[in-house]
Scaffold this active site. Structure first.
Site, PDB file in Angstrom:
ATOM      1  N   TYR B 106       0.826  -1.204   0.000  1.00  0.00           N
ATOM      2  CA  TYR B 106       0.000   0.000   0.000  1.00  0.00           C
ATOM      3  C   TYR B 106       0.861   1.255   0.000  1.00  0.00           C
ATOM      4  O   TYR B 106       1.902   1.292   0.654  1.00  0.00           O
ATOM      5  CB  TYR B 106      -0.866   0.053   1.264  1.00  0.00           C
ATOM      6  CG  TYR B 106      -2.053  -0.862   1.267  1.00  0.00           C
ATOM      7  CD1 TYR B 106      -3.254  -0.472   0.694  1.00  0.00           C
ATOM      8  CD2 TYR B 106      -1.997  -2.104   1.890  1.00  0.00           C
ATOM      9  CE1 TYR B 106      -4.359  -1.298   0.736  1.00  0.00           C
ATOM     10  CE2 TYR B 106      -3.101  -2.940   1.929  1.00  0.00           C
ATOM     11  CZ  TYR B 106      -4.279  -2.530   1.352  1.00  0.00           C
ATOM     12  OH  TYR B 106      -5.375  -3.338   1.391  1.00  0.00           O
ATOM     13  N   TYR B 145      -1.008 -10.046   0.522  1.00  0.00           N
ATOM     14  CA  TYR B 145       0.098  -9.585   1.372  1.00  0.00           C
ATOM     15  C   TYR B 145      -0.043 -10.171   2.771  1.00  0.00           C
ATOM     16  O   TYR B 145      -1.143 -10.514   3.207  1.00  0.00           O
ATOM     17  CB  TYR B 145       0.169  -8.055   1.421  1.00  0.00           C
ATOM     18  CG  TYR B 145      -1.065  -7.381   1.974  1.00  0.00           C
ATOM     19  CD1 TYR B 145      -1.243  -7.205   3.347  1.00  0.00           C
ATOM     20  CD2 TYR B 145      -2.064  -6.916   1.122  1.00  0.00           C
ATOM     21  CE1 TYR B 145      -2.373  -6.589   3.851  1.00  0.00           C
ATOM     22  CE2 TYR B 145      -3.192  -6.305   1.622  1.00  0.00           C
ATOM     23  CZ  TYR B 145      -3.343  -6.144   2.989  1.00  0.00           C
ATOM     24  OH  TYR B 145      -4.468  -5.546   3.474  1.00  0.00           O
ATOM     25  N   ARG B 155      -3.600 -11.752   3.594  1.00  0.00           N
ATOM     26  CA  ARG B 155      -4.879 -11.275   3.066  1.00  0.00           C
ATOM     27  C   ARG B 155      -5.046 -11.758   1.628  1.00  0.00           C
ATOM     28  O   ARG B 155      -4.132 -11.621   0.819  1.00  0.00           O
ATOM     29  CB  ARG B 155      -4.939  -9.733   3.052  1.00  0.00           C
ATOM     30  CG  ARG B 155      -5.009  -9.010   4.389  1.00  0.00           C
ATOM     31  CD  ARG B 155      -6.101  -9.439   5.342  1.00  0.00           C
ATOM     32  NE  ARG B 155      -7.411  -9.754   4.764  1.00  0.00           N
ATOM     33  CZ  ARG B 155      -8.334  -8.865   4.402  1.00  0.00           C
ATOM     34  NH1 ARG B 155      -8.117  -7.581   4.541  1.00  0.00           N
ATOM     35  NH2 ARG B 155      -9.499  -9.265   3.911  1.00  0.00           N
TER      36      ARG B 155
END
Lengths: 208, 240
Positions: B106, B145, B155
């Site tokens: 992210y 990730y 996830r």
């Protein structure tokens, strides 16, 4: 077999997670992408009424501040009018008033705050007036479904005593968890509103 | 006939707050019962957005942060409709998404995963549904990730989705998963939802009819918000 009911089911919620800022407040995540980030100005510069600031912390069940929480607020203007077509008085809402804001924390301390005008009372069900309040929606990592609550103002004693929602709270001492405490800072009114997700002072959360 | 109250939220379909296999929910979940309210004007109203709030490029994650070229990753279209529980479209409502890049990283100052940032990928987008409730985004498929829960939790690939609807009671944040991902069934966050049929509602199917040949694959994700009653026998919502 009876006829089937063909309603759809509401999409299930999932946590907003720790990186909610990327989507809803990318500047706070550390990058500049949108020409206009939404939710930074609730009342606009011209709306009449008492200019106030609200600040607080969200505490978890261990007492620690929740530093990655995101809160959205929704409120009426100083005359109790919502800027929405289903408010019968919407055409009279204060100029430039959005009523909605997005509130993020200081990542180091967890402190959040927003500037607005104090809302006026709004009509409730069956003609009973509701005391001035701000509706909140709270999301964060570890919160599976956004939590709803309301901020009321502790100095509105008479209106609060008659408020139909506060009066629904069975345990009277828990009503105080929805009251923001009025203070003054640099000559300006500041309301302090701490939210406790869990524990002895757990905030009253609403199923709206 | 004017629409009245929203249907009560089905709390057996939605995830409960206390889901101990998702550890962060343990200290962050209320223990007292919620106070159930009948709708007032504070709940049936909510923020209204328009095309002046966003830009047309905001729904194109391949271009909206491109600096030196397009981002790395599998090019996809994500499209669908926002409907209510009555099956009626929810028009002109704001849909916001955010996601990791193709490597599972992210663009956030708090994400320390070792996969690299993509210089051409921001990871967020937003759009308004059209008059029939349709929306679409163009992006790259996010990577899986690892995250700290148990030491080896990953996830599944997902896109976070935020929707407003027409009122504060319809506000919803969820996550969209991708058909066929074996990590979905292993995820404690997914499994915070007790009903397997509800989990299926979050899995977007591959939609070859919406794919663009020689360019992008497509996934379809419909979002259902709370519906509302419209009967002659409504309670006196606004009083008098």
């Amino acid at each position: 077999m009876p006829q089937p009911l063909d309603y759809l089911k509401e999409t299930p919620s999932q946590t907003a997670g720790p990186y909610v800022h990327i989507g809803l407040a990318p500047g706070a995540a550390g990058f500049d992408i949108y020409a206009r980030e939404l939710g930074w100005d609730i009342a606009g510069p011209e709306a009449p009424g008492d200019r106030i600031r609200v600040e607080g912390l969200v505490h978890d069940g261990t007492g620690a501040p929740v530093k990655d929480v995101l809160i959205e607020v929704w409120q009426a203007d100083a005359n109790g009018i919502y800027p929405h077509p289903e408010d019968p008085r919407a055409q009279d809402v204060a100029k430039g008033f959005r009523g909605w804001g997005r509130v993020i924390t200081d990542f180091d301390t967890g402190l959040w705050g927003f500037d607005t005008v104090k809302p006026g009372p709004v009509k409730g069900r069956n003609g009973r007036m509701q005391a001035p309040h701000v509706s909140l929606w709270i999301v964060a990592r570890g919160i599976n479904l956004g939590l709803n609550t309301r901020i009321y103002f502790a100095d509105e004693e008479q209106a609060n005593a008659a408020d139909p929602v506060l009066n629904l709270i069975e345990q009277q001492h828990r009503r105080a968890t929805l009251l923001a405490r009025r203070e003054m800072r640099d000559g300006k009114p500041l309301y302090r509103f701490d939210i406790h997700l869990q524990g002895d002072n757990e905030t009253v959360f609403l199923d709206i | 006939m004017k629409p009245a109250e929203y249907y009560q939220r089905d709390r057996l379909w939605q995830p409960p707050q206390f889901t101990p296999n998702y550890k962060t929910s343990v200290p962050r979940s209320p223990r007292q019962a919620l106070l159930s309210l009948e709708n007032t004007i504070s709940e049936i109203t909510g923020p209204v957005f328009g095309h002046g709030d966003i830009d047309p490029i905001d729904n194109d994650l391949i271009k909206n942060y491109a600096k030196t070229g397009d981002p790395i990753g599998e090019r996809i279209i994500v499209h669908g409709r926002v409907l209510d529980e009555n099956g009626r479209p929810v028009p002109n409502t704001l849909v916001e998404i955010w996601q990791a890049n193709a490597g599972g990283r992210y663009r956030h100052k708090k994400d320390m995963y070792l996969a690299p940032i993509d210089p051409n990928f921001g990871g967020c987008g937003r759009t308004l549904t059209d008059e029939n409730g349709f929306y679409f985004f163009r992006t790259v498929k996010p990577g899986a990730y690892p995250w700290r829960n148990w030491v080896n939790n990953w996830r599944p690939a997902h896109i976070h989705v935020s929707v407003f609807g027409a009122s504060f009671v319809q506000r919803l944040i969820t996550q969209m998963y991708f058909e066929g991902d074996p990590l979905i069934a292993k995820c404690p966050i997914v499994n915070s939802i007790p009903d397997p049929r509800a989990i299926e509602q979050l899995i977007a199917p591959l939609d070859m009819n919406a794919a663009i040949p020689l360019d992008s694959l497509a996934y379809k994700f419909d979002i259902i918000l709370r519906g509302r009653r419209s009967t002659l026998f409504e309670n006196r919502l606004e009083g008098n």
